[in-house]
Design a protein around this motif. Sequence first.
Motif, PDB file in Angstrom:
ATOM      1  N   GLN A  21     -32.403  70.222 -30.626  1.00  0.00           N
ATOM      2  CA  GLN A  21     -33.164  70.226 -29.872  1.00  0.00           C
ATOM      3  C   GLN A  21     -33.981  71.881 -29.950  1.00  0.00           C
ATOM      4  N   THR A  22     -35.080  72.428 -29.652  1.00  0.00           N
ATOM      5  CA  THR A  22     -35.902  73.237 -29.673  1.00  0.00           C
ATOM      6  C   THR A  22     -35.963  74.212 -28.605  1.00  0.00           C
ATOM      7  N   VAL A  23     -36.006  75.487 -29.184  1.00  0.00           N
ATOM      8  CA  VAL A  23     -35.647  76.991 -28.691  1.00  0.00           C
ATOM      9  C   VAL A  23     -37.278  76.996 -27.862  1.00  0.00           C
ATOM     10  N   THR A  24     -37.595  76.739 -26.531  1.00  0.00           N
ATOM     11  CA  THR A  24     -38.700  77.195 -26.648  1.00  0.00           C
ATOM     12  C   THR A  24     -39.033  78.669 -25.782  1.00  0.00           C
ATOM     13  N   ARG A  25     -38.100  79.157 -25.152  1.00  0.00           N
ATOM     14  CA  ARG A  25     -37.721  79.927 -24.543  1.00  0.00           C
ATOM     15  C   ARG A  25     -36.081  81.060 -24.909  1.00  0.00           C
ATOM     16  N   ILE A  26     -36.352  82.106 -24.473  1.00  0.00           N
ATOM     17  CA  ILE A  26     -34.962  82.594 -24.502  1.00  0.00           C
ATOM     18  C   ILE A  26     -35.296  84.091 -23.271  1.00  0.00           C
ATOM     19  N   ASP A  27     -34.691  83.744 -22.899  1.00  0.00           N
ATOM     20  CA  ASP A  27     -34.664  84.961 -21.648  1.00  0.00           C
ATOM     21  C   ASP A  27     -33.789  85.547 -21.412  1.00  0.00           C
ATOM     22  N   ILE A  41     -33.496  88.849 -31.378  1.00  0.00           N
ATOM     23  CA  ILE A  41     -33.035  87.453 -30.518  1.00  0.00           C
ATOM     24  C   ILE A  41     -33.929  86.786 -30.127  1.00  0.00           C
ATOM     25  N   LYS A  42     -35.592  86.901 -30.070  1.00  0.00           N
ATOM     26  CA  LYS A  42     -36.532  86.554 -30.217  1.00  0.00           C
ATOM     27  C   LYS A  42     -37.005  85.236 -31.150  1.00  0.00           C
ATOM     28  N   ASN A  43     -36.427  85.852 -32.175  1.00  0.00           N
ATOM     29  CA  ASN A  43     -36.455  84.967 -33.508  1.00  0.00           C
ATOM     30  C   ASN A  43     -35.989  83.309 -33.456  1.00  0.00           C
ATOM     31  N   ILE A  44     -35.824  82.700 -32.755  1.00  0.00           N
ATOM     32  CA  ILE A  44     -34.902  81.315 -31.889  1.00  0.00           C
ATOM     33  C   ILE A  44     -35.832  81.222 -31.406  1.00  0.00           C
ATOM     34  N   GLU A  45     -37.163  81.465 -31.413  1.00  0.00           N
ATOM     35  CA  GLU A  45     -38.200  80.608 -30.161  1.00  0.00           C
ATOM     36  C   GLU A  45     -38.829  79.628 -31.029  1.00  0.00           C
ATOM     37  N   GLY A  46     -39.340  78.726 -30.736  1.00  0.00           N
ATOM     38  CA  GLY A  46     -39.585  77.526 -31.484  1.00  0.00           C
ATOM     39  C   GLY A  46     -38.674  77.233 -32.822  1.00  0.00           C
ATOM     40  N   GLN A  47     -37.527  77.378 -32.283  1.00  0.00           N
ATOM     41  CA  GLN A  47     -36.929  77.100 -34.240  1.00  0.00           C
ATOM     42  C   GLN A  47     -36.413  75.910 -33.264  1.00  0.00           C
ATOM     43  N   PRO A  48     -35.755  74.756 -33.840  1.00  0.00           N
ATOM     44  CA  PRO A  48     -34.657  74.284 -33.650  1.00  0.00           C
ATOM     45  C   PRO A  48     -32.720  74.282 -33.722  1.00  0.00           C
ATOM     46  N   ILE A  49     -32.474  73.625 -32.889  1.00  0.00           N
ATOM     47  CA  ILE A  49     -30.933  73.980 -33.246  1.00  0.00           C
ATOM     48  C   ILE A  49     -30.500  72.862 -34.047  1.00  0.00           C
ATOM     49  N   GLY A  66     -32.600  81.562 -39.373  1.00  0.00           N
ATOM     50  CA  GLY A  66     -31.308  82.581 -39.564  1.00  0.00           C
ATOM     51  C   GLY A  66     -31.057  82.270 -38.011  1.00  0.00           C
ATOM     52  N   TYR A  67     -29.850  82.498 -37.169  1.00  0.00           N
ATOM     53  CA  TYR A  67     -28.989  81.940 -36.026  1.00  0.00           C
ATOM     54  C   TYR A  67     -28.213  82.902 -35.636  1.00  0.00           C
ATOM     55  N   ALA A  68     -28.554  83.014 -34.098  1.00  0.00           N
ATOM     56  CA  ALA A  68     -27.672  83.356 -32.930  1.00  0.00           C
ATOM     57  C   ALA A  68     -26.549  83.341 -32.774  1.00  0.00           C
ATOM     58  N   ILE A  69     -25.760  84.781 -32.800  1.00  0.00           N
ATOM     59  CA  ILE A  69     -24.287  84.842 -32.818  1.00  0.00           C
ATOM     60  C   ILE A  69     -23.624  85.079 -31.122  1.00  0.00           C
ATOM     61  N   VAL A  70     -22.727  83.894 -30.485  1.00  0.00           N
ATOM     62  CA  VAL A  70     -22.312  84.730 -29.405  1.00  0.00           C
ATOM     63  C   VAL A  70     -20.870  84.577 -29.222  1.00  0.00           C
ATOM     64  N   HIS A  71     -20.959  85.275 -28.163  1.00  0.00           N
ATOM     65  CA  HIS A  71     -18.807  85.848 -28.412  1.00  0.00           C
ATOM     66  C   HIS A  71     -18.880  86.326 -26.061  1.00  0.00           C
ATOM     67  N   LEU A  72     -18.402  85.453 -26.272  1.00  0.00           N
ATOM     68  CA  LEU A  72     -17.964  85.246 -25.081  1.00  0.00           C
ATOM     69  C   LEU A  72     -17.183  86.325 -24.262  1.00  0.00           C
ATOM     70  N   GLY A  73     -16.340  87.712 -25.107  1.00  0.00           N
ATOM     71  CA  GLY A  73     -16.142  88.317 -24.566  1.00  0.00           C
ATOM     72  C   GLY A  73     -14.904  87.629 -23.868  1.00  0.00           C
ATOM     73  N   HIS A  96     -33.964  78.363 -23.612  1.00  0.00           N
ATOM     74  CA  HIS A  96     -34.907  77.075 -22.657  1.00  0.00           C
ATOM     75  C   HIS A  96     -34.406  76.274 -24.196  1.00  0.00           C
ATOM     76  N   LEU A  97     -34.524  75.274 -23.620  1.00  0.00           N
ATOM     77  CA  LEU A  97     -34.998  73.855 -24.462  1.00  0.00           C
ATOM     78  C   LEU A  97     -36.008  72.685 -24.207  1.00  0.00           C
ATOM     79  N   ALA A  98     -36.758  72.316 -25.135  1.00  0.00           N
ATOM     80  CA  ALA A  98     -37.472  70.977 -25.306  1.00  0.00           C
ATOM     81  C   ALA A  98     -37.124  70.648 -24.380  1.00  0.00           C
ATOM     82  N   SER A  99     -35.983  69.732 -24.567  1.00  0.00           N
ATOM     83  CA  SER A  99     -35.309  69.082 -23.000  1.00  0.00           C
ATOM     84  C   SER A  99     -35.639  69.134 -22.046  1.00  0.00           C
TER      85      SER A  99
END
Length: 269
Positions: A21-27, A41-49, A66-73, A96-99
């Motif tokens: 899926q393509t990331v349409t937006r990150i809030d 982190i905004k670099n992920i917008e418009g990119q397919p995962i 590039g890649y986003a790194i997520v840690h759940l803490g 947000h995903l294109a789906s």
Amino acid sequence: MPELPEVEVSRLGITPHAKGQTVTRIDVRQPKLRWPVPETIKNIEGQPITAIERRAKYLLLHTPVGYAIVHLGMSGSLRVLPKMAPPEKHDHVDLHLASGKLIRYNDPRRFGAWLWQEAGGEHPALSKLGPEPLTDAFDAEYLLVKANGKRTVVKSFIMDNAVVVGVGNIYANESLFTSRIHPQRPAGSLTAKEADLLVATIKAVLDTAIKQGGTTLKDFTQTDGKPGYFAQELQVYGKDGKPCPVCSETLKGVKIGQRATVFCEKCQV
């Protein structure tokens, strides 16, 4: 908490919805997490995962740039929701995903993280991690080499991410009990037979926890909002003062490295 099984369950939960899926937006509603969420982190917008991987307790959302790194803490979770789902308290990041779906990150304690790494590099958070416990790189021979001469207690040793990643407190307690190894023994005292059993047990405990959807004690839920069911399988964690499930002696609780540790003085030597 969440530990490796919970993070792997989260990866399995979001992958069918996000991969390809393509990331349409990150809030980013709250940028002050464990580390500040970087503007990059905004670099992920418009990119397919292109892939979603787990390294230790980090989720890596790969894209061509590039890649986003997520840690759940300690209290973070990911949910897959319709794009119009209104945010609630502690909902800090939406992907947000294109789906038409979104991946929502909730974290009441804000000890988690969203980071970014440009393609072709390795983020410092990942650079000094030991092998994954469910791979062939983690075996008895490796464990004995790392333990040789170590006076560190074995529970702290197997929880050291430089030794092996992802053996968190819950699963260290359970693995040592099943292996009949006292958690306060020096790591260097492990025999070849004990190392072989401990490695096999760690793999089995983690694998079972993943299949059970992780462990829900307080905060963790799967991506569909359901709890993890491994809590029903726990033999000793959180049960100090109760009878040992093997010999009926009273389980003892102590602190090791500021972490709750429960064991049987009769069964574990």
